[in-house]
Design a protein around this motif. Structure first.
Motif, PDB file in Angstrom:
ATOM      1  N   LEU A  66      -8.141   0.570 -14.306  1.00  0.00           N
ATOM      2  CA  LEU A  66      -8.474  -0.673 -14.996  1.00  0.00           C
ATOM      3  C   LEU A  66      -9.931  -0.675 -15.435  1.00  0.00           C
ATOM      4  CD1 LEU A  66      -7.525  -3.514 -15.859  1.00  0.00           C
ATOM      5  CD2 LEU A  66      -8.266  -4.333 -13.604  1.00  0.00           C
ATOM      6  N   SER A  67     -10.798  -0.205 -14.554  1.00  0.00           N
ATOM      7  CA  SER A  67     -12.222  -0.142 -14.884  1.00  0.00           C
ATOM      8  C   SER A  67     -12.472   0.773 -16.082  1.00  0.00           C
ATOM      9  CB  SER A  67     -13.011   0.354 -13.675  1.00  0.00           C
ATOM     10  OG  SER A  67     -14.375   0.506 -13.989  1.00  0.00           O
ATOM     11  N   LEU A 110       1.116  -5.520  -6.762  1.00  0.00           N
ATOM     12  CA  LEU A 110       0.767  -4.653  -5.632  1.00  0.00           C
ATOM     13  C   LEU A 110       0.057  -5.440  -4.530  1.00  0.00           C
ATOM     14  CD1 LEU A 110      -0.552  -1.344  -7.259  1.00  0.00           C
ATOM     15  CD2 LEU A 110       1.512  -1.614  -5.892  1.00  0.00           C
ATOM     16  N   GLU A 111      -0.918  -6.243  -4.915  1.00  0.00           N
ATOM     17  CA  GLU A 111      -1.680  -7.025  -3.932  1.00  0.00           C
ATOM     18  C   GLU A 111      -0.785  -7.993  -3.175  1.00  0.00           C
ATOM     19  OE1 GLU A 111      -4.646  -8.632  -6.521  1.00  0.00           O
ATOM     20  OE2 GLU A 111      -6.104  -7.034  -6.062  1.00  0.00           O
ATOM     21  N   ASN A 112       0.127  -8.638  -3.903  1.00  0.00           N
ATOM     22  CA  ASN A 112       1.063  -9.558  -3.251  1.00  0.00           C
ATOM     23  C   ASN A 112       1.992  -8.821  -2.290  1.00  0.00           C
ATOM     24  OD1 ASN A 112       0.091 -11.867  -4.417  1.00  0.00           O
ATOM     25  ND2 ASN A 112       1.627 -11.983  -6.018  1.00  0.00           N
ATOM     26  N   MET A 147       1.192   1.829  -1.222  1.00  0.00           N
ATOM     27  CA  MET A 147       0.813   0.728  -2.112  1.00  0.00           C
ATOM     28  C   MET A 147      -0.707   0.630  -2.246  1.00  0.00           C
ATOM     29  SD  MET A 147       3.506  -1.032  -3.246  1.00  0.00           S
ATOM     30  CE  MET A 147       4.361   0.510  -3.495  1.00  0.00           C
ATOM     31  N   LYS A 148      -1.413   0.857  -1.142  1.00  0.00           N
ATOM     32  CA  LYS A 148      -2.877   0.794  -1.180  1.00  0.00           C
ATOM     33  C   LYS A 148      -3.459   1.916  -2.041  1.00  0.00           C
ATOM     34  CE  LYS A 148      -3.939  -1.648   3.116  1.00  0.00           C
ATOM     35  NZ  LYS A 148      -4.617  -1.589   4.438  1.00  0.00           N
ATOM     36  N   ARG A 149      -2.853   3.107  -1.943  1.00  0.00           N
ATOM     37  CA  ARG A 149      -3.332   4.213  -2.777  1.00  0.00           C
ATOM     38  C   ARG A 149      -3.098   3.912  -4.257  1.00  0.00           C
ATOM     39  NH1 ARG A 149      -0.661   7.287   1.177  1.00  0.00           N
ATOM     40  NH2 ARG A 149       1.021   7.803  -0.279  1.00  0.00           N
ATOM     41  N   LEU A 150      -1.922   3.366  -4.548  1.00  0.00           N
ATOM     42  CA  LEU A 150      -1.617   3.000  -5.927  1.00  0.00           C
ATOM     43  C   LEU A 150      -2.562   1.902  -6.419  1.00  0.00           C
ATOM     44  CD1 LEU A 150       2.294   2.948  -5.888  1.00  0.00           C
ATOM     45  CD2 LEU A 150       0.836   4.565  -7.095  1.00  0.00           C
ATOM     46  N   LEU A 151      -2.880   0.949  -5.531  1.00  0.00           N
ATOM     47  CA  LEU A 151      -3.796  -0.127  -5.892  1.00  0.00           C
ATOM     48  C   LEU A 151      -5.184   0.424  -6.196  1.00  0.00           C
ATOM     49  CD1 LEU A 151      -4.413  -3.141  -6.224  1.00  0.00           C
ATOM     50  CD2 LEU A 151      -4.825  -3.243  -3.751  1.00  0.00           C
ATOM     51  N   GLU A 152      -5.652   1.323  -5.355  1.00  0.00           N
ATOM     52  CA  GLU A 152      -6.979   1.920  -5.566  1.00  0.00           C
ATOM     53  C   GLU A 152      -7.036   2.672  -6.893  1.00  0.00           C
ATOM     54  OE1 GLU A 152     -10.038   5.084  -3.388  1.00  0.00           O
ATOM     55  OE2 GLU A 152      -8.132   4.543  -2.444  1.00  0.00           O
ATOM     56  N   LYS A 153      -6.008   3.471  -7.168  1.00  0.00           N
ATOM     57  CA  LYS A 153      -5.970   4.224  -8.426  1.00  0.00           C
ATOM     58  C   LYS A 153      -5.870   3.273  -9.623  1.00  0.00           C
ATOM     59  CE  LYS A 153      -3.871   8.480  -6.633  1.00  0.00           C
ATOM     60  NZ  LYS A 153      -3.747   8.120  -5.217  1.00  0.00           N
TER      61      LYS A 153
END
Length: 312
Positions: free
Chosen positions: A33-34, A108-110, A22-28
Motif C-alpha cells: 500500500l505504501s 485482514l485486520e478484522n 494473516m499477519k504476514r499477509l497484512l505486513e506485506k
C-alpha cells in the motif's frame, strides 16, 4: 483428559498458524500500500504535466500559433491526447488497486482481531498438559509431535490451495482480455480493408473491454503475488514475481499509442499471452507441490492411526 487437551491444542495451533499467516499477509499488504501510494503520487504529477501540455497545445498560445502555421496542429494534439490518456489509465489502475487493497487490509485486520488471544489459550493448554505428562508418557509425547506436524502440513496445504485458486482466477481473467483483443484484432483487419464507421466502433469497443478487464487482472495479480510471497521460502519459483506489478504498464504501453494501428493491438495481445504462459507454469508447480503435501498429510494420518491402534 489428555486426549481432550490434545484436541484443544491442535485446534489452537491451527488458529495460531492461520493468524500468523494473516499477519504476514497484512505486513506485506501494508508495504505494498505504501509503495502504491508513492506510485500514485508520481503518476498524478505526470498526469498534471500531460494535462498542461494538452491544454497548451489546444489553447491559443504562441506554441499553438507556430504549430498552426506549420500545419501539424492536429497531429500534435492527437499525440498529446494519447500521452494524457496513457497517464490517466496508469493513474486510474493504481488508484483502483489502492481502493481494493484498503478493503483487503480492513478484512485482514478484522479477521486477526476476531481470533482473540490465542497465545494465552495456547499457554494455558500447555501448562495443563505438563501437569498430566510429568510421568514419562512416550505415547502422549509422540502423539503430540505427530499432531503438530500434521497441523503444519494442513496449514501449508491451505496456503498452496489459496495461491493456486488466485492463479486460476488470474488465468480466467487473462483469457477474457485475450478474447477481447482477438476480437479487436479481427475487427481491425476488416477496418484496414475499409470496413467503415461501424467496424471502427466495434474495434474500439473491444479495445475498451480489454482495458476495463485489465483493472481486475492487475488486482488479482497483486493478490496472487502476495500468496506466492507467503510460500516462497518453501518453493523455488526461479521467477521474478515482482514483475507482475508492472504488467499493466506494458499492456497499456502497447495498446494506447496509435492504438488504431493493428500492430499495437497485436503487441498487447502478445503481452497477455506471455503472461498466461508464466502464470500457467507457476500454477503447474503449485499443483505438483499440493500433490506432495497431500501425500505427506495422508502418511501422517496413517502414522497417527496406526499408533493409536497399537496403543489400544
Amino acid at each position: 483428559m489428555l486426549r481432550q487437551l490434545n484436541d484443544e491444542l491442535i485446534e489452537v495451533k491451527k488458529k495460531m498458524l492461520e493468524r500468523d499467516r494473516m499477519k504476514r499477509l497484512l505486513e506485506k499488504s501494508l508495504e505494498e500500500l505504501s509503495e502504491l501510494k508513492k506510485r500514485r503520487e508520481l503518476l498524478y504529477e505526470s498526469l498534471e504535466k500531460e494535462k498542461k501540455d494538452l491544454d497548451r497545445i489546444e489553447g491559443l498560445s504562441l506554441t499553438n500559433l507556430i504549430h498552426c502555421l506549420l500545419g501539424d496542429k492536429k497531429k500534435c494534439v492527437e499525440k498529446e491526447r494519447q500521452e494524457f490518456l496513457l497517464q490517466k489509465l496508469k493513474y486510474d489502475e493504481v488508484d483502483h488497486a489502492i481502493a481494493n487493497l484498503n478493503v483487503y487490509i480492513f478484512e485482514l485486520e478484522n479477521h486477526i482481531h476476531s481470533m482473540g488471544y490465542l497465545d494465552m489459550d495456547y499457554k494455558k493448554i500447555i501448562n495443563r498438559k505438563l501437569e498430566l505428562l510429568k510421568e514419562d508418557n512416550n505415547f502422549a509425547v509422540k502423539l503430540i509431535e505427530i499432531s503438530e506436524e500434521k497441523s503444519q502440513l494442513e496449514n501449508f496445504n491451505r496456503e498452496l490451495e489459496e495461491a493456486e485458486a488466485a492463479g486460476a482466477e488470474v488465468v480466467r481473467l487473462l483469457y477474457s482480455v485475450e478474447e477481447s483483443l482477438q476480437a479487436a484484432k479481427g475487427w481491425g483487419t476488416w477496418d484496414l480493408l475499409g470496413g467503415g464507421l461501424i467496424v471502427t466502433m466495434a474495434k474500439h469497443s473491444k479495445i475498451d473491454d480489454a482495458k476495463a478487464q485489465m483493472n481486475a487482472v492487475q488486482s488479482m495479480l497483486r493478490k496472487f503475488q502476495r500468496e506466492l510471497m507467503d510460500i516462497r521460502e518453501y518453493i523455488d519459483f526461479n521467477i521474478e514475481i515482482g514483475s507482475f506489478a508492472t504488467f499493466a504498464d506494458y499492456f497499456f504501453d502497447g495498446l494506447i499509442f496509435d492504438f488504431v494501428v493493428q500492430q499495437k493491438i497485436g503487441e498487447s495481445l502478445e503481452t497477455v499471452q506471455e503472461m498466461l504462459v508464466r502464470i500457467n507454469d507457476i500454477i503447474g508447480r503449485l499443483r505438483q507441490k499440493l500433490q506432495e503435501t497431500r501425500k505427506k498429510l495422508a502418511e501422517k494420518e496413517r502414522e497417527k492411526n496406526k499408533m493409536i491402534e497399537e496403543a489400544l
